[in-house]
Structure formats: C-alpha cells, structure tokens
Design an enzyme around this catalytic site. Sequence first.
Site, short mmCIF file in Angstrom:
data_model
loop_
_atom_site.label_atom_id
_atom_site.label_comp_id
_atom_site.label_asym_id
_atom_site.label_seq_id
_atom_site.Cartn_x
_atom_site.Cartn_y
_atom_site.Cartn_z
N GLY C 148 26.04 47.91 31.16
CA GLY C 148 26.51 48.38 29.86
C GLY C 148 25.99 47.50 28.75
O GLY C 148 25.47 46.40 28.97
N CYS C 149 26.15 48.01 27.52
CA CYS C 149 25.61 47.29 26.36
C CYS C 149 26.42 46.03 26.08
O CYS C 149 25.86 44.93 25.98
CB CYS C 149 25.57 48.21 25.16
SG CYS C 149 27.11 49.10 24.83
N TYR C 150 27.73 46.16 25.95
CA TYR C 150 28.55 44.97 25.72
C TYR C 150 28.39 43.95 26.86
O TYR C 150 28.22 42.76 26.60
CB TYR C 150 30.03 45.35 25.60
CG TYR C 150 30.43 46.01 24.30
CD1 TYR C 150 30.22 45.38 23.09
CD2 TYR C 150 31.07 47.25 24.30
CE1 TYR C 150 30.62 45.97 21.89
CE2 TYR C 150 31.48 47.85 23.10
CZ TYR C 150 31.26 47.20 21.90
OH TYR C 150 31.67 47.79 20.72
N THR C 152 25.85 43.38 28.83
CA THR C 152 24.56 42.69 28.78
C THR C 152 24.60 41.53 27.81
O THR C 152 24.20 40.40 28.13
CB THR C 152 23.45 43.69 28.39
OG1 THR C 152 23.34 44.69 29.41
CG2 THR C 152 22.11 42.99 28.23
#
EC number: 1.2.1.38
Lengths: 345, 345, 345, 345
Positions: C148-150, C152
Amino acid sequence: MKVGIVGATGYAGQELVRLIIQHPKAELAWITSNTYKGKDYHRCYGNYTKIYEATCLEQDLEKLCQEVDVIFLATPHGLSSSLINKDLLDTVKIIDLSADFRLKDKEDYKNWYNQEHTNPSLLKDAVYGLCELNREQVKKAQLIANPGCYPTASILGVYPLLKEQLIDHQSILIDAKSGVSGAGRAPRLGTHYNEVNESTKAYGIGTHRHTAEIEEQYSYACDEKTIINFTPHLVPMHRGILATAYATLKENYSYDDIKAIYNQYYSQEKFVRVLDKDYFPETRWVKGSNYCDIGFKIDERTNRIVVVSAIDNLIKGAAGQAVQNLNILYDLEEDLGLEQIPVFM
Amino acid sequence: MKVGIVGATGYAGQELVRLIIQHPKAELAWITSNTYKGKDYHRCYGNYTKIYEATCLEQDLEKLCQEVDVIFLATPHGLSSSLINKDLLDTVKIIDLSADFRLKDKEDYKNWYNQEHTNPSLLKDAVYGLCELNREQVKKAQLIANPGCYPTASILGVYPLLKEQLIDHQSILIDAKSGVSGAGRAPRLGTHYNEVNESTKAYGIGTHRHTAEIEEQYSYACDEKTIINFTPHLVPMHRGILATAYATLKENYSYDDIKAIYNQYYSQEKFVRVLDKDYFPETRWVKGSNYCDIGFKIDERTNRIVVVSAIDNLIKGAAGQAVQNLNILYDLEEDLGLEQIPVFM
Amino acid sequence: MKVGIVGATGYAGQELVRLIIQHPKAELAWITSNTYKGKDYHRCYGNYTKIYEATCLEQDLEKLCQEVDVIFLATPHGLSSSLINKDLLDTVKIIDLSADFRLKDKEDYKNWYNQEHTNPSLLKDAVYGLCELNREQVKKAQLIANPGCYPTASILGVYPLLKEQLIDHQSILIDAKSGVSGAGRAPRLGTHYNEVNESTKAYGIGTHRHTAEIEEQYSYACDEKTIINFTPHLVPMHRGILATAYATLKENYSYDDIKAIYNQYYSQEKFVRVLDKDYFPETRWVKGSNYCDIGFKIDERTNRIVVVSAIDNLIKGAAGQAVQNLNILYDLEEDLGLEQIPVFM
Amino acid sequence: MKVGIVGATGYAGQELVRLIIQHPKAELAWITSNTYKGKDYHRCYGNYTKIYEATCLEQDLEKLCQEVDVIFLATPHGLSSSLINKDLLDTVKIIDLSADFRLKDKEDYKNWYNQEHTNPSLLKDAVYGLCELNREQVKKAQLIANPGCYPTASILGVYPLLKEQLIDHQSILIDAKSGVSGAGRAPRLGTHYNEVNESTKAYGIGTHRHTAEIEEQYSYACDEKTIINFTPHLVPMHRGILATAYATLKENYSYDDIKAIYNQYYSQEKFVRVLDKDYFPETRWVKGSNYCDIGFKIDERTNRIVVVSAIDNLIKGAAGQAVQNLNILYDLEEDLGLEQIPVFM
C-alpha cells in the site's frame, strides 16, 4: 552532441535540464545561473538529489562555448541579445528561449518591449523555431528564436485557417488562459500563493508582448498585415495554456471541410493532435508533454469558428519545443527525448 | 418576514441558508432537501454545527407555504416550474433560482433546455430579477426569476454599452471563466478533484443554456435581436466568474466617454463597482460578496472594447442576488444582510 | 515480456498503463475495465489520444491470461482475491496492487477489512513486494502483493531503526498526509473538488486498514509484536504522501550514528534517497517518480526521533513499485522504465 | 470605541480591518503600514474598493495613540516590543498579535527567538489572551499578548486533558498542518505559488517558536514543566490549521468520560465546538470564522488519545481572537462582530 544551458534555474531552464538529462543523444556539459551561481543544482531543485548535482556556473559564454555544440539561452529578454554575437555563433548553435530574436523588425521590438534591440543585425538570420511551420529553415539555422508560450498555442490553432484563407483575418480574437509558471520563479506579490490561488484575472489587455509575435506569424500565414485582440488571463494552476480563438468564417464551411484542412496540415505531425468532433482540449491532457491539442467548433448562428488549443507552457511552449528544435537541427527523430505521455494530474 | 428554502443542501441553497440566518429582518422557517431529507443540516454541512441544526424536510409546498411569506427555490430547472402554481403564488412570493422563468418565450426554453416548459402561462408574469436593471418590476412581482451566474456578470458588464448604442450588437463575444461550484454538489467525474484541479477547459461551446438568457436581455437593451458567441470555461477554483466581453465600438470613443456612461448607470449602485482606469477585476476581490466589479479597456488598434466583469457566482450570481431581490420586494435597504466585505482568500 | 492490466481505468491502473507503454522491455497486450469496458482508452483518459487507443476489455482472465506473461491487478480489495486461483498462477505471474495478499494472517484480514478472505490458501505463497526489503523473495515469486501507499512510506522510513533496535517499538506514531488520488476515480462527495480543495482533515483515526500492514512489517523488522498509532490525513493535492513518524530512541544516539545506519541500508538503493542533515522531504520533490525521500531529526529535548518520508502515492506507492517488482522478477535493471526525474509541479 | 491598526497590510492586519469595519461597536480610526505607507488601502487589497479607501499612515504611535482607545499591533515579533512603552500603555490598551509578550520568561524568548527581548519589564503585566482560558485576566489587562495560531489550536484541544490530569504530560506530540497564509504576505520563494501548491512538507521540526508558547501554557495547565514534540507542516491551502495531538492516557477512560470533561470546559463557550462521537474537524468547517472545532478518539490498542482541533489561523488564530479580546476588554458580548458562519469554500 554536447549542450550547455544558460539560466538553468528558472522554470523553463529547469525543464530543459530535465529533458536534456533524459535525452538519449544529448549530454549536458554545464549549466549557469545568475541567481544561484556557485550552488549545486539539487539545492535549487530538490528533485535532482542523487540525479544531477552539478554546480551552477557563472555565465562566461566566451569560455563555456568551447565545451559544447549547442547553447540554450533560458534568459530574460534583453539579456539574450546582449550575450549573443557573431563569434559565438561561429562556434556554437544557439537556441534562444527569450523573445529577443522572434520579431523580425527592430521597431516592433522597441514598441512592444520598450527598449532598443541591442543586436539588430542578427535579426534577419534568426529562424523562428515553431517547428511545425519552419522545420526546413530550422535545419540550417545557427540561431533559433524559440517561440513564446502563448504564440505557440495561438499560432498552431489558427494557422491552417489563415493559410487557407478560410477566415477574415481582421476578425481574430484570442482569449488565452495560462497557469502561473509562465510568470517565472522570482518571488513577487503577483505569484504569491495567497494572491494567485482561487482567483482568475485578465492582465496585459491589448498590451501583452506576445501580441506582436502572434500578429507577425499570422501576417506571414495569410499574407496580409494582421491585427488581433489578444487577452491573456492568469488561472490558478501550475502549467498549461488554453487559447480560445474566435474568427469569422469567410463562407459557410462545414465541420468536415475544416477538419480536412486541419488534417492536411497536422495529420503527419507527431506533436499536434487534432481532436475528433465534439472533443475539446483540456490543459491536463497535454500536461508534462510536448503535445499541442486542437479542437474547434463552428457556431452557425454567428458564422464564427471557435478554435481551442492547449499546450504545456513549459514544454511545447518552451523547453520541449527547444529540444524539438535541437532534434531538427541534428537531423534526429523529432520526438527523441520527448516521448513523455502527458501526466494529467 | 419568514422564508423557506427549497433545495437547501445544494451549493446555492447553502449560501441562501447562510445569508438568511445572518439577515436582520428574515427568519428561516424551514428548509427542504430531496437528497438529504430527514437529515439534520449540520450533518450535511459541518460548518453549521451549533449554529443551525434544523432537519431537512420533504418538499411539500402546499403545506409548507402556510408558514412563510417567501419561498426560495434553489432547485434544478424543470423541477421549479413543476412546483409552482397559481395557488402557491396567491399565498407566497417566490424567488426562483432555477432557469425556468428567465426566458419569456417557451420556444426558447424548449430549444435551449431540450424540454417542454411545464408552466408556460406563468412566464409573462415572472420578473427577471437582475436587480440593477429591473428594480421597479421586482418590487411588484409575485414570481421572480433570479438570473443565472454567467448572465449576471455578462449583462451587467455590457448593458450600458448596448443601451447607449455604443457598440455593434452583432459583434459581441463573451469568453467566461467559472469556478467549480457552479457545477453543483452532486458527485460526478466532471467535478472530481483529480479531474478538475490543475486544468482548464472550455465546455458547452455555442450551446450553453445561459446564451439564450444573455441574448434576451441584450436584445431588450439595444432593442434589436442580438446573437452572441458565448464560451464558458472551467477553472480550478471554488467560486467566481470572470466574464471577458469583446465588442466593436461604433465610433472612436475615448476612455473617459465610456467611463462617464458606466458612471451614469452604476455610480449609485451599491453592488456594482466600476474600477478606475487600468484596474481590472479579479474574482478574489469579490469573493464571498454581492459585488460585481467591472473594468474595461479600449483597444484602439482594433477599435474593440474589452469589458471584464467579475462576480462570486454563488452570491451575486445566485443566493446574494436572491436576497437582494428579497430586500427590494420588502422595500428594505438593498444591502441588508449583504454587507459582507469580500474575503479574497 | 507481455503484460496485461486488470482495472486499467482506475488511477493506479492508468499509471501502470503509462509506465508500461514507456517500458523498453514490456509490451502491453491488453487492458480491462469494469467501469469502461468496450470503451477506447483515450476516451477514458484524453492524454492517450494518438498514443494508446486500445479498447478496454471485459475481465475474462481465463482467456486473457493466455496472451501474457504477467498480469497486474489494479483492482479493489476483495475482487483481486476472487480473480486469482492456482490455475491462473500456473500460467502467469501476478502482481496484485490490492490489499488482498499483503497480510499473512487471514484473521487480520477479516478484522481490518470486515470480510472473510476468499482465497486464504494462497496467502502463504504471496510475497510482500516492498522491493528494498524483500528483493530476494520477489525474484522467485509467482504472486506478489504490491504494498500500500501509506505502508511503503511508513515502512521505508522507520525500517532501519526497528531492524537495528534503535527505537522503542511501542512508542511509534505515524501521522501521514495524502493527496486525493489515493481515494480513487469513482466520484463521491468525499472527492468532490468543492468538498476537498482548500481543506485538511484526519480520517480513519485508529481504524485505517493500512495500520495492519504497517504493523505486520514493523513486527518482522524488530521481531516483536508491534502496535502503532496511525493517523492518515487528506490534503488538497493530487499526488503524494508525506509520513511523519515519531519514536523514542533507546539511547542518546547522535545524528551521525543514525545517519550511518540509514546509509548502510539505503546508500545502494536507487529509489531511496536519504537526505542530508537539515533537509527534509517534500512531496513535490518525488512527484511523478519512484523515489522515496527520507529525512530525520533527533529531538534531544524529548529523545524522540522524527522521521519524514515522502513518496508519490501512485508511483512508489502503487504502479511504480509494481513495475520495480516486474523488473526484479525478470532480472532486469531495477530502474528500467522508472528513470523519470520528479516533475515537482 | 475607536481603534487603530498597526501593520494593516499584512494578512492578519487585513483580517482585522475587515472585522473591525463590520464590528457594530468599534470604529477604525486609522491604519498604518510600513510597506505601503502613503498608499490607499484599496490599492493594497482590491476587495476594499468603495468600502474602505483610507490611506496607510506612517507608524507614529506617539501621535496616533491620541486618537484611539485601543491599538492592535499586527507587526512582526521584535518590532512590537520596540513600539510599546509605559507611556503608550497609560494612554491606550494594546492588543499585540506578535509573539513578543506571549512568553513570561525573557530567557525563553531569547532562546526561541534568537534575540534579546527589548522590553522585558512589561512581560509580567502582559496577559496571554487565549480568551477561553484567561477571560478574567483579559478584562483588566492593559497589554494583551494575542496567542499564536498553532498554540491556539494546540492548547484548546489538549487543555482539559492536562488540567484534569488525564494524560501523561511527558507523552504529548503535536503534528500540525497549516495553510500558507500563516507565512505572511511578503513574497518569498517559500510562498511562491509554484513552490507551494500541490505539495506538503514538514518544517521547523523541533525548533518552531510556537513550541515554547504551547509548552508554557501546557505547563500552567498541568502544573508541571511540560516538554512536547511539535511538528508543523505546510499544506497547499489559504487558511486553516489542523492540529493532531497524541498523548497517553493515565487510565482506561471511556469516550463518555472524556467527552464529559470536554463539555464541562467548553459547553458554555460560543467559539469552541466539541464534535459528536466519530465526527472530526476539517479546516473548511471553521473557515472564515472564529470557531475552534475539536474531536477526539481513544485508541484502545495503544491507550493513547488522539485529539484533532481546527481553526482558521487568521481568525481564531489571529484577528478574530484579537477582536474577541477587544470584546472582553469592553465587556461586550464576546461574539460581537464575530458572528460569521464559516464559509467552507
């Protein structure tokens, strides 16, 4: 080939750095900056950390020209013309992103820029580098006057109509909208976030300097002295120009008639995309790319045509077109280093 | 007086709620909402927490009209005309923010809105509530058609020129730029943050419905059937309309000639500010207020005049003008509840 | 190699399309879309006009998998796991951008995603594709769970501190700020321009699903069950995540001590840039690129360390990392097709 | 009463002008500006055309103080303390929006502001004007130190928890997000539209001057020397501060326990709105108003409480609170001239 960039820390200069670094055939030999000389580039633009950390040099072209084949001048008008001379042009090719060599007549320059041209003898040799129009001249040029952002959008949009005598050349109005990056990086109240964001305004009504540049090219196209209304607007976005042009059609042309003309001029052009019927450009669809998108509508009630064209002012309107000119100069594929797909957000 | 607001959870409706709550002579008796009926208002708009927490009612006007003197309809076109009837108009005064009663001719309505008008018999009695033009008729009206946002800016800017026959009525073009709130609160791809922000586009070229409304009022002004080019653009900001109008002057008027005409029409108007020479409107300077700012420039090279006008589309272009109409109806000071100084950011 | 993209019309899918088209070793065989199936891609995203005009197919993977070597799933959680099965995995490699195979424990999945995992037997074989941590496992993977973005941003920023036991694992708080593109393209009130722009809010406090993903990876790093506070915020910008992490240092480490540790982990990593002392990430400096920038500050007054990390949520936080995983899978240079210099505006 | 505003052309000064003009009991006698002295106010801020066109005076307080009862200083720190003296304070009441009289200890001032305090003898008499906490002292004050923007949000959010000893005072972290207007109107690269928009960054980590102000008030509240982590962030919006505070609860309190405490402190406060369970502040819901919205969540997994508070940094964080202090000083209704409903967009 090896290139140098003068004025690499302005916004157009930064785009040049970015494009040249990623260009497969060009090598960036040096950069200069008046504002940041002696500073490393990634301290001016944090995106270059671990990518390009060269030091900004002083702008000593006599010396620096020895190391390169081409120099890009991303400098303010007035400065460019004072930096160029015959000796320099004997040594390197120059692509000038300023306005100094765009107008053929030094009187026009004086009238619109409120200063004497310091190098008028070079005006006749400079080639106006709107690639799609002047490709052949660019190939042989030593000094290329890279077009302004508003003119690029305005000229590409209307050129086929004028050239083919489809519109009344006295009827043209251009209402253009630009993002804020066109105003440059120097901090001023007019580019302060809180003064620009969430607002729209017109500026330079009837007096914007790009008017002269557009009119000159329009006049060449239709072979008649052409005077227009040009009204730029500032819109709260980083990048992009949308030019909405209005003109009276000489006859009752159909959409297909006009479309065929546009196709004739642009269907072979990589960077000009004429949109399908009922589709119109949006600046986001060309953002970060060298494309110019064009759409048009015939208003039968008034027999006027409305042409909308969109570019990224920093790419097709500045650094991208400069690289396109570089490619033409060196007989490379015209889109080398310019294949970026628009990023849209 | 007591007022009710139908469609209180749209953007124009919300502005009405805000203005009416702060209005010293009006009392907000009820609000309705189709989308949020049964919900408390501060759950629709968090700014109203501890300020106005009334429940959104169902839109049963037959019953609700008994409790109020005036009803504001902040409803979509088509719905407004179906809600109004003679009985209702005998009971209350109605200020309709939709387009349903703005055009006098039901054929025009059909052509531009692609539907039959459901209540054509009321058209002749409705008063077009552009306050500065029709103040006297508004005073006696039972049904007020509150003008559209683009028309308000476009008409106020050009009206004196047409009325005084200073411009060629066949030469008018309006290039308008609007913020996103004009598109309403219903989520659509076209108002999605990532699809709107950082971009500009034209839309509805030659077909936008406000064209008819502007043309009708222009025709009244110059007493000739007037056809224009009207091109709206979407700009990434919340509020504001900037209309840039172009027209050919009939003679070589000076700036002062024209300025005197504008002063004659507007110097007594609280909400129209004609700016000094070389000053032009910016939407931020009217933001959050009921002002319409106007500036103009004569382009001597083309003998065209460029008129720029700016409003807050939700205030002077919708809810504010509706309240101004309310004040006129009740013979109150016209700026009662509308004294807000523009907020600019 | 040939690749297909499922869910190519969402924002992460669009970035995948853009990256794959420009990738020198990958060929885009097909795209699918539930929302836009049957529609040409440049009608979904106007930037692709004249670049990529393929039709969006229906998502019939049994058939489509025959034509490709790798499938990217840019689909919502829940859908991904239902699309994957052993047969499919025998035919192609899968890089899943959804959350379905990121958590090892199906109970965690159930608790945080409020639904049963439909394919728990595959969980143990899936590799968590945070490239810098799990490069070796990725090489041999058939199913890659793209982070996921958060997570990472949060994991890359804190990982060396946890792995080296420099911080109290019970003291970690992550306060993260994200642009709007993370919320996807489906129009909702929560992504409406007028509801998002010019505002900041926290959301999902203590309940955001990425919490579990971060905690799991943190626990692996320090070899202790780790519970954190994670608070995401929505910020009015298109792209970018800035994660500000706070933790208590176990001892009085100097800046240089910590910097040496970061260098040990990341100095060989192309896509992680640990900034110099007193420099901190800004989302614009990584925009449009696969970089993760990291800066930190030791607050001696509280003996806490503050670590700031920034990524482009759609690139390193989604499509870019997916392509990086593709490169690892095929033993290519890890930055192939990912050399874009951040665009910054 | 009559008031004068020193520094009326900065952003806080402009908000003061706007609020005072609309205040029913205050009369704006004069304004001063260093940057724009001699210029008419509507040339500095176009929104004031036809509303307030007074000329900006030079800042000669000895003379100007004779004409007013109260002076607002919207001046930079350092300048305020040099302008104030005993004689002035014998003549007028002063509400100072700078930081000069907020810290009680001149050593703290020196440490955090890197300069000697030029007027330390006045520190003990100055009242810290956080209205909800110090109302009684404000009533009798001659010199009011109007709180900073970050401190107002941070203190109001956490105060009841500290005062009631519900949290460990050593565990507090504040992660705050601010719009750009907090950086003032002077053009700098750091407030340039293209450098700020579409990006988020942390700044002043561990060194921001408001840290001292928050710590001092926290220490008073819990009666113990309190040290915190305070990390401000810059977010691309005009107005608004969102402060997210984290602290460890001393015991396992329920939501209702904590809510009851908040109600005890704030239910009678007009300008503090404690939101219902599962509702959290967004800066838009307080925009343009003097409200401070507060919401909180207990994270049972870590036994920490997360408190989110939002203000408009220019209103409750500056000019609005200054007017609130004015109202208290003159024993007026505390919300006089501050009844604006938040505008939200």
